[in-house]
Design a protein around this motif. Structure first.
Motif, mmCIF file in Angstrom:
data_model
loop_
_atom_site.group_PDB
_atom_site.id
_atom_site.type_symbol
_atom_site.label_atom_id
_atom_site.label_comp_id
_atom_site.label_asym_id
_atom_site.label_seq_id
_atom_site.Cartn_x
_atom_site.Cartn_y
_atom_site.Cartn_z
ATOM 1 N N LEU A 31 0.833 -1.188 0.000
ATOM 2 C CA LEU A 31 0.000 0.000 0.000
ATOM 3 C C LEU A 31 0.874 1.247 0.000
ATOM 4 C CD1 LEU A 31 -2.706 -1.051 2.613
ATOM 5 C CD2 LEU A 31 -2.821 -1.253 0.125
ATOM 6 N N GLY A 32 0.555 2.167 -0.888
ATOM 7 C CA GLY A 32 1.284 3.424 -0.957
ATOM 8 C C GLY A 32 0.548 4.545 -0.256
ATOM 9 N N VAL A 33 1.038 5.737 -0.424
ATOM 10 C CA VAL A 33 0.443 6.890 0.253
ATOM 11 C C VAL A 33 -0.948 7.184 -0.282
ATOM 12 C CG1 VAL A 33 1.469 8.532 -1.361
ATOM 13 C CG2 VAL A 33 0.906 9.265 0.981
ATOM 14 N N ASP A 34 -1.211 6.811 -1.525
ATOM 15 C CA ASP A 34 -2.539 7.061 -2.088
ATOM 16 C C ASP A 34 -3.605 6.175 -1.445
ATOM 17 O OD1 ASP A 34 -1.431 8.926 -3.768
ATOM 18 O OD2 ASP A 34 -1.131 7.511 -5.421
ATOM 19 N N SER A 35 -3.200 5.065 -0.853
ATOM 20 C CA SER A 35 -4.149 4.154 -0.210
ATOM 21 C C SER A 35 -4.343 4.454 1.269
ATOM 22 C CB SER A 35 -3.668 2.706 -0.368
ATOM 23 O OG SER A 35 -3.500 2.366 -1.726
ATOM 24 N N LYS A 36 -3.691 5.462 1.782
ATOM 25 C CA LYS A 36 -3.769 5.789 3.197
ATOM 26 C C LYS A 36 -4.764 6.914 3.449
ATOM 27 C CE LYS A 36 -0.474 2.937 4.379
ATOM 28 N NZ LYS A 36 -0.716 1.774 5.249
ATOM 29 N N ARG A 37 -5.483 6.776 4.554
ATOM 30 C CA ARG A 37 -6.417 7.821 4.964
ATOM 31 C C ARG A 37 -5.660 8.890 5.750
ATOM 32 N NH1 ARG A 37 -8.665 9.164 9.555
ATOM 33 N NH2 ARG A 37 -7.568 7.382 10.504
ATOM 34 N N PRO A 38 -5.811 10.155 5.392
ATOM 35 C CA PRO A 38 -5.154 11.219 6.186
ATOM 36 C C PRO A 38 -5.657 11.215 7.631
ATOM 37 C CG PRO A 38 -5.874 12.074 4.067
ATOM 38 C CD PRO A 38 -6.469 10.699 4.197
ATOM 39 N N PHE A 39 -4.862 11.709 8.535
ATOM 40 C CA PHE A 39 -5.207 11.653 9.956
ATOM 41 C C PHE A 39 -6.442 12.471 10.283
ATOM 42 C CE2 PHE A 39 -2.771 15.528 9.644
ATOM 43 C CZ PHE A 39 -3.310 16.392 10.580
ATOM 44 N N ASP A 40 -6.752 13.515 9.473
ATOM 45 C CA ASP A 40 -7.914 14.363 9.740
ATOM 46 C C ASP A 40 -9.099 14.015 8.859
ATOM 47 O OD1 ASP A 40 -6.704 15.164 7.426
ATOM 48 O OD2 ASP A 40 -6.979 17.317 7.767
ATOM 49 N N ALA A 41 -9.098 12.837 8.240
ATOM 50 C CA ALA A 41 -10.196 12.420 7.365
ATOM 51 C C ALA A 41 -11.191 11.570 8.139
ATOM 52 C CB ALA A 41 -9.663 11.651 6.165
ATOM 53 N N CYS A 42 -12.450 11.712 7.794
ATOM 54 C CA CYS A 42 -13.519 10.952 8.450
ATOM 55 C C CYS A 42 -13.425 9.478 8.069
ATOM 56 C CB CYS A 42 -14.881 11.524 8.052
ATOM 57 S SG CYS A 42 -16.296 10.589 8.683
ATOM 58 N N HIS A 43 -13.679 8.592 9.041
ATOM 59 C CA HIS A 43 -13.634 7.162 8.776
ATOM 60 C C HIS A 43 -14.828 6.687 7.960
ATOM 61 C CE1 HIS A 43 -10.487 7.004 11.863
ATOM 62 N NE2 HIS A 43 -10.222 5.791 11.436
ATOM 63 N N LEU A 44 -15.875 7.486 7.874
ATOM 64 C CA LEU A 44 -17.071 7.071 7.156
ATOM 65 C C LEU A 44 -17.109 7.604 5.720
ATOM 66 C CD1 LEU A 44 -19.712 7.496 10.007
ATOM 67 C CD2 LEU A 44 -18.677 5.378 9.175
ATOM 68 N N CYS A 45 -16.905 8.891 5.549
ATOM 69 C CA CYS A 45 -16.955 9.479 4.207
ATOM 70 C C CYS A 45 -15.581 9.631 3.572
ATOM 71 C CB CYS A 45 -17.663 10.836 4.239
ATOM 72 S SG CYS A 45 -16.787 12.106 5.190
ATOM 73 N N LEU A 46 -14.502 9.439 4.349
ATOM 74 C CA LEU A 46 -13.114 9.500 3.872
ATOM 75 C C LEU A 46 -12.725 10.883 3.361
ATOM 76 C CD1 LEU A 46 -12.823 6.069 2.024
ATOM 77 C CD2 LEU A 46 -12.310 6.606 4.409
ATOM 78 N N ASN A 47 -13.506 11.896 3.649
ATOM 79 C CA ASN A 47 -13.155 13.272 3.313
ATOM 80 C C ASN A 47 -12.646 13.980 4.572
ATOM 81 O OD1 ASN A 47 -14.011 13.019 0.592
ATOM 82 N ND2 ASN A 47 -16.140 13.389 1.221
ATOM 83 N N THR A 48 -12.087 15.146 4.377
ATOM 84 C CA THR A 48 -11.638 15.924 5.540
ATOM 85 C C THR A 48 -12.819 16.182 6.462
ATOM 86 O OG1 THR A 48 -9.907 16.958 4.209
ATOM 87 C CG2 THR A 48 -10.498 18.031 6.269
ATOM 88 N N ALA A 49 -12.655 15.832 7.718
ATOM 89 C CA ALA A 49 -13.767 15.884 8.661
ATOM 90 C C ALA A 49 -14.282 17.311 8.828
ATOM 91 C CB ALA A 49 -13.333 15.324 10.011
ATOM 92 N N ARG A 50 -15.577 17.462 8.703
ATOM 93 C CA ARG A 50 -16.250 18.732 8.956
ATOM 94 C C ARG A 50 -16.885 18.667 10.341
ATOM 95 N NH1 ARG A 50 -20.032 18.532 3.798
ATOM 96 N NH2 ARG A 50 -20.128 16.411 4.633
ATOM 97 N N ILE A 51 -16.593 19.620 11.163
ATOM 98 C CA ILE A 51 -16.947 19.578 12.596
ATOM 99 C C ILE A 51 -16.441 18.255 13.162
ATOM 100 C CG2 ILE A 51 -18.756 19.967 14.303
ATOM 101 C CD1 ILE A 51 -20.504 21.096 12.163
ATOM 102 N N PRO A 52 -15.121 18.053 13.197
ATOM 103 C CA PRO A 52 -14.570 16.742 13.586
ATOM 104 C C PRO A 52 -14.876 16.391 15.027
ATOM 105 C CG PRO A 52 -12.832 18.386 13.456
ATOM 106 C CD PRO A 52 -14.064 19.048 12.931
ATOM 107 N N THR A 53 -15.211 15.146 15.222
ATOM 108 C CA THR A 53 -15.435 14.575 16.558
ATOM 109 C C THR A 53 -14.673 13.255 16.630
ATOM 110 O OG1 THR A 53 -17.458 13.483 15.800
ATOM 111 C CG2 THR A 53 -17.700 15.630 16.871
ATOM 112 N N VAL A 54 -14.237 12.916 17.817
ATOM 113 C CA VAL A 54 -13.441 11.713 17.998
ATOM 114 C C VAL A 54 -14.067 10.862 19.090
ATOM 115 C CG1 VAL A 54 -11.908 12.779 19.697
ATOM 116 C CG2 VAL A 54 -11.068 10.865 18.331
ATOM 117 N N CYS A 55 -13.997 9.532 18.911
ATOM 118 C CA CYS A 55 -14.515 8.611 19.912
ATOM 119 C C CYS A 55 -13.425 8.301 20.939
ATOM 120 C CB CYS A 55 -15.026 7.330 19.254
ATOM 121 S SG CYS A 55 -13.725 6.297 18.556
ATOM 122 N N ALA A 56 -13.736 7.452 21.892
ATOM 123 C CA ALA A 56 -12.790 7.157 22.964
ATOM 124 C C ALA A 56 -11.574 6.394 22.473
ATOM 125 C CB ALA A 56 -13.489 6.357 24.070
ATOM 126 N N ARG A 57 -11.670 5.728 21.310
ATOM 127 C CA ARG A 57 -10.542 4.976 20.761
ATOM 128 C C ARG A 57 -9.716 5.792 19.768
ATOM 129 N NH1 ARG A 57 -11.362 -0.624 21.351
ATOM 130 N NH2 ARG A 57 -12.433 -0.950 23.342
#
Length: 323
Positions: A31-57
């Protein structure tokens, strides 16, 4: 040596080029960098998180995405609960109906026995019994004719057969019974016949213990909106995420911590050097307790390099001869 001879050979093993062309077996790819999710991207929509929220994990989501996902899971659980309730109601009705039918049969059997109409308790008449001076060789044939006689009532044939169990003709009856059992077993083993296909009873698990799960990792965990923490990133003029303490850029290879009381995101080095010793946030001075899990580590898929962490190789197994 021509070019195609490197890809198509007569060797007993596959070359690398030949293995890349097959569609079965275990296939792996780095897997290269193109296959990696950025740290600020949403786990559901894979876009940059808008109004980001984080869970306990440490899984980051858009607030809109996580609310929609929680509502969808709750509706699914409610649907399963309604289906389970209807299923249990039908099962209860079926059991009650079978019990009522069994009670009705017992009542009818009792009434017939009290009225003297029981088939098993009635003795045969004298004209139904064979003559006593018949030879032993003729008795099995007479018994068979008696059983095959359509004019006799089934109860009389049954009573006569039970009364003559000690006669040699019992061997004939046993053989016929074995033949009938064998034929029935053959019919039951004909699984390809639709009418003889086995049916499995439908079972449903009780969904009362189901809860909303966070499926962002391989190990799902409970997810509640009240336990989510709003994340506040410091952004530069170019849109780059910065640490509010050291002003360094936050990257996918960085260890980023989020403070639960205030939601400020900063690098792990600043948290360990300034926030935890002081017991308060460096930006807003809110109290931070390291023993109460007030520091959440953001998850990252890495950078594609071995030192960036995350999954480096993806593998897939395809079986051969699939329809």
């Amino acid at each position: 040596m021509v070019r195609h001879s490197k890809n198509n050979t007569a060797s007993g093993v596959f070359t690398y080029a030949e293995r890349q062309m097959v569609d079965y077996g275990t296939r792996s790819k780095r897997l290269g960098v193109d296959s990696k999710r950025p740290f600020d991207a949403c786990h559901l929509c894979l876009n940059t998180a808008r109004i980001p929220t984080v869970c306990a994990r440490g899984h980051i989501f858009c607030k809109e995405c996580v609310v929609a996902n929680i509502l969808e899971q709750k509706q699914s659980i409610q649907s399963l609960q309604r289906e389970y309730k209807d299923h249990m109601k039908r099962e209860k009705q079926r059991v009650e109906a079978e019990r009522a039918q069994a009670d009705a049969r017992e009542v009818q059997r009792y009434i017939r026995s009290e009225a003297g109409l029981s088939e098993t308790g009635r003795r045969p008449r004298d004209d139904e019994l064979p003559d006593q001076d018949d030879s032993r060789e003729e008795k099995p044939a007479k018994r068979v004719r008696l059983l095959e006689d359509k004019s006799l009532e089934p109860s009389r044939a049954v009573v006569f057969a039970r009364g003559r169990e000690k006669q040699p003709a019992a061997h004939t009856t046993g053989a016929a019974k074995d033949a009938g059992d064998a034929e029935g077993s053959k019919l039951r083993s004909s699984f390809w016949v639709p009418s003889q296909a086995p049916e499995a009873a439908r079972t449903l698990k009780d969904p009362s213990q189901l809860t909303v799960q966070c499926n962002a990792s391989s190990e799902p965990h409970a997810l509640k909106l009240k336990h989510m923490t709003a994340v506040h990133f410091r952004t530069s003029a170019t849109g780059e995420k910065l640490c509010p303490v050291c002003d360094k850029a936050l990257l996918s290879s960085s260890k980023i911590d989020v403070l639960r009381p205030c939601g400020h995101a900063m690098c792990h080095r600043c948290v360990s050097n300034f926030v935890l010793p002081a017991g308060e946030c460096f930006v807003c001075q809110k109290a931070v307790n390291s023993e109460a899990d007030d520091v959440i580590r953001l998850t990252s898929d890495g950078t594609g390099f071995s030192g960036g962490g995350g999954q480096m190789v993806a593998s897939r197994y395809d079986s051969a001869l699939q329809a």
